[in-house]
Design a protein around this motif. Sequence first.
Motif, PDB file in Angstrom:
ATOM      1  N   GLN A 181       0.350  -0.689  -0.038  1.00  0.00           N
ATOM      2  CA  GLN A 181       0.297  -0.453  -0.041  1.00  0.00           C
ATOM      3  C   GLN A 181       0.675   1.770  -0.077  1.00  0.00           C
ATOM      4  OE1 GLN A 181      -2.662  -1.281  -1.342  1.00  0.00           O
ATOM      5  NE2 GLN A 181      -3.835   0.414  -0.231  1.00  0.00           N
ATOM      6  N   LEU A 182       1.799   0.650   1.207  1.00  0.00           N
ATOM      7  CA  LEU A 182       2.724   2.547   0.605  1.00  0.00           C
ATOM      8  C   LEU A 182       3.338   2.496  -0.640  1.00  0.00           C
ATOM      9  CD1 LEU A 182       4.173   1.883   4.645  1.00  0.00           C
ATOM     10  CD2 LEU A 182       2.430   3.723   3.583  1.00  0.00           C
ATOM     11  N   LEU A 183       4.020   1.395  -1.118  1.00  0.00           N
ATOM     12  CA  LEU A 183       4.782   1.775  -2.441  1.00  0.00           C
ATOM     13  C   LEU A 183       4.013   1.496  -3.576  1.00  0.00           C
ATOM     14  CD1 LEU A 183       7.116   1.135  -4.511  1.00  0.00           C
ATOM     15  CD2 LEU A 183       6.383  -1.630  -4.147  1.00  0.00           C
ATOM     16  N   ILE A 184       2.147   1.583  -3.174  1.00  0.00           N
ATOM     17  CA  ILE A 184       0.859   1.954  -4.443  1.00  0.00           C
ATOM     18  C   ILE A 184       1.029   3.505  -4.598  1.00  0.00           C
ATOM     19  CG2 ILE A 184      -1.315   2.284  -4.699  1.00  0.00           C
ATOM     20  CD1 ILE A 184      -1.066  -1.199  -4.403  1.00  0.00           C
ATOM     21  N   ALA A 185       0.882   4.184  -3.144  1.00  0.00           N
ATOM     22  CA  ALA A 185       0.911   5.660  -2.581  1.00  0.00           C
ATOM     23  C   ALA A 185       2.469   5.767  -3.000  1.00  0.00           C
ATOM     24  CB  ALA A 185       0.650   5.828  -0.807  1.00  0.00           C
TER      25      ALA A 185
END
Length: 76
Positions: A38-42
Motif C-alpha cells: 500500500q505504501l509503495l502504491i501510494a
Amino acid sequence: MSDDKVEALQQRIDDMECKIAFQEQTIEELNDALTQQQLLIAKMQDQMKYVVGKVKNMDEGSNMSDPSKEPPPPHY
C-alpha cells in the motif's frame, strides 16, 4: 475416559494450537506485506502524478514551438 483417549485428545489439542500459531504468523506476515504494498502504491501514484504533470507541461510548451500550431501573423 481411558488414558489413550485423553492422550489422543491432548495430541489433537496440541496440533490445533500449532496450526493456530502458524496461521497467526502467516496472517501477520501477510499484513506486513500488504502494508508495504500500500505504501509503495501510494508512492507510485505520487510519482505518476508528477510525471503526468511534466508531460502535460511538455505538451503545452511544444504547442508554442511548433510553427504549424501558432496563429498566423496579423497581416494575413
